[in-house]
Write a protein that holds these residues in place. Structure first.
Motif, mmCIF file in Angstrom:
data_model
loop_
_atom_site.group_PDB
_atom_site.id
_atom_site.type_symbol
_atom_site.label_atom_id
_atom_site.label_comp_id
_atom_site.label_asym_id
_atom_site.label_seq_id
_atom_site.Cartn_x
_atom_site.Cartn_y
_atom_site.Cartn_z
ATOM 1 N N VAL A 203 -13.868 14.333 58.267
ATOM 2 C CA VAL A 203 -14.593 15.591 58.450
ATOM 3 C C VAL A 203 -15.513 15.506 59.668
ATOM 4 C CG1 VAL A 203 -14.482 16.160 55.998
ATOM 5 C CG2 VAL A 203 -16.480 14.969 56.869
ATOM 6 N N PHE B 77 -13.621 16.805 62.556
ATOM 7 C CA PHE B 77 -13.589 18.266 62.636
ATOM 8 C C PHE B 77 -14.870 18.793 63.263
ATOM 9 C CE2 PHE B 77 -10.050 18.149 59.668
ATOM 10 C CZ PHE B 77 -9.302 19.259 60.065
ATOM 11 N N ALA B 78 -15.997 18.212 62.871
ATOM 12 C CA ALA B 78 -17.277 18.646 63.422
ATOM 13 C C ALA B 78 -17.349 18.363 64.920
ATOM 14 C CB ALA B 78 -18.422 17.947 62.694
ATOM 15 N N ARG C 194 -15.357 20.871 66.824
ATOM 16 C CA ARG C 194 -16.071 22.152 66.883
ATOM 17 C C ARG C 194 -17.356 22.059 67.699
ATOM 18 N NH1 ARG C 194 -18.465 24.178 63.211
ATOM 19 N NH2 ARG C 194 -18.624 22.547 61.610
ATOM 20 N N VAL D 110 -21.615 19.313 59.363
ATOM 21 C CA VAL D 110 -20.359 19.332 58.624
ATOM 22 C C VAL D 110 -20.465 20.354 57.507
ATOM 23 C CG1 VAL D 110 -18.846 18.012 57.098
ATOM 24 C CG2 VAL D 110 -19.790 16.937 59.145
ATOM 25 N N ASP E 289 -15.103 22.462 56.784
ATOM 26 C CA ASP E 289 -14.608 21.240 57.423
ATOM 27 C C ASP E 289 -14.008 20.298 56.378
ATOM 28 O OD1 ASP E 289 -15.405 21.956 60.012
ATOM 29 O OD2 ASP E 289 -17.439 21.203 59.670
ATOM 30 N N SER F 115 -10.100 19.055 56.067
ATOM 31 C CA SER F 115 -9.822 17.612 56.098
ATOM 32 C C SER F 115 -9.021 17.178 54.881
ATOM 33 C CB SER F 115 -11.129 16.821 56.159
ATOM 34 O OG SER F 115 -11.865 17.144 57.306
#
Length: 328
Positions: free
Chosen positions: A228, A231-232, A235, A240, A244, A248
């Motif tokens: 995760v 993902f952060a 972005r 988080v 997210d 994930s």
């Protein structure tokens, strides 16, 4: 300082990531309170006596913090940690070389100690009790025993299957400590602490969602947290979110119950191929094309704990709870 003998530990990037997220002392170690209290007393006693700590056997499913605890013990004892996996010790000479290189009060951590060959294991008997190696030189009538003194040391054995240890080896450990799966609140605290180490902020709901899907295992919780985090980063955000976490988990094929693709496949095979069971472990492994040890050590403990799988004298069965989830 740690000395790593096993090549499996030598991927620098992975080692650094794992070490970053490991607790550094007993206060930072979350969960397993009974075990930590026992170890803390043993460490304090050893330091007060100025002697090596008694040998310890750590058992339980993989990923629950046995290696991390060994590192903390070594640090608390101000000793050097030597790490090796049981399968990597192929000959008596390999183990003898390791033992003779240990310094006074060093810690030797043997992971998967149950997978050591019995002939190799026998070297440990006199080493653990008398800090001495008994080596047989020659064959037949010309054979003789040579004794080599070694430095007093502490052996920490880790195993996922303590029942496979021979009785002579098991009896030489002064403490047998079993690790249990973690509660969701403990995993949430671990995720919160490690998020700070990764320099990210995690929403409370996101933390709880990760904790509930981590199968009661810190290693899986850290794996989800690192995913995760990715993902952060993509972005370009330090926060988080629950979204997210959902993305994930979807990519990792983990459902809200913490079941991954293989967990569901095991349950589905029993349901579809064997009418819900019972089915013998050998037949199940053949159908799944999976190793028996992997099924029994990695997947079954969580499925049994959560009541998705039932073990009977006739074989494995899936529960009504599992049927409801599979049909959802």
């Amino acid at each position: 300082m740690s000395r790593l003998f096993d090549a499996d530990f030598e991927d620098d990037n992975e080692v650094k990531k794992e070490i970053l997220l490991r607790p550094e002392n007993f206060k930072e170690y979350i969960g397993q309170k009974r075990i930590v209290q026992n170890i803390d007393v043993m460490v304090t006693s050893a330091k007060m006596r100025n002697q090596s700590m008694d040998h310890v056997l750590l058992s339980g499913p993989p990923g629950l913090g046995k290696t991390s605890l060994a590192m903390i013990i070594s640090k608390a004892l101000e000793s050097e940690l030597h790490v090796i996996s049981g399968p990597a010790i192929e000959k008596k000479g390999d183990l003898a070389a390791i033992l003779t290189n240990l310094g006074p009060r060093d810690v030797l951590f043997i992971d998967e100690i149950h997978r050591m060959h019995v002939s190799v294991e026998e070297i440990l008997y006199s080493a653990m009790e008398d800090y001495r190696l008994d080596i047989v030189i020659g064959d037949g009538a010309a054979a003789r025993t040579m004794q080599i003194d070694i430095a007093p040391f502490t052996l920490i054995g880790a195993t996922t299957r303590s029942g496979l240890l021979s009785n002579p080896l098991r009896d030489r450990f002064m403490a047998h400590l079993h690790f249990d799966f973690y509660q969701s609140d403990e995993l949430a605290q671990i995720i919160t602490n490690n998020a700070k180490k990764l320099k990210i902020t995690v929403e409370e709901h996101a933390t709880l969602k990760m904790a509930k899907c981590a199968r009661g295992t810190p290693r899986i919780a850290n794996r989800i947290l690192r995913r995760v985090r990715d993902f952060a980063v993509v972005r370009e955000s330090d926060l988080v979110t629950e979204e997210d976490v959902s993305k994930s988990l979807e990519m990792m094929e983990i459902d809200p119950n913490g079941l991954d693709r293989m967990d569901r496949k095991i349950l589905e095979v029993i349901r579809d191929y064997y009418s819900g069971g019972p089915v013998g472990i050998e037949a199940l492994c053949a159908t799944l094309s999976e190793d028996r040890t992997t099924i029994e050590d990695v997947y079954e403990p969580y499925l049994l704990k959560e009541g998705f799988l039932i073990r009977t004298p006739r074989g494995r069965e899936i529960s009504e709870k599992a049927r409801e989830i599979l049909n959802a």
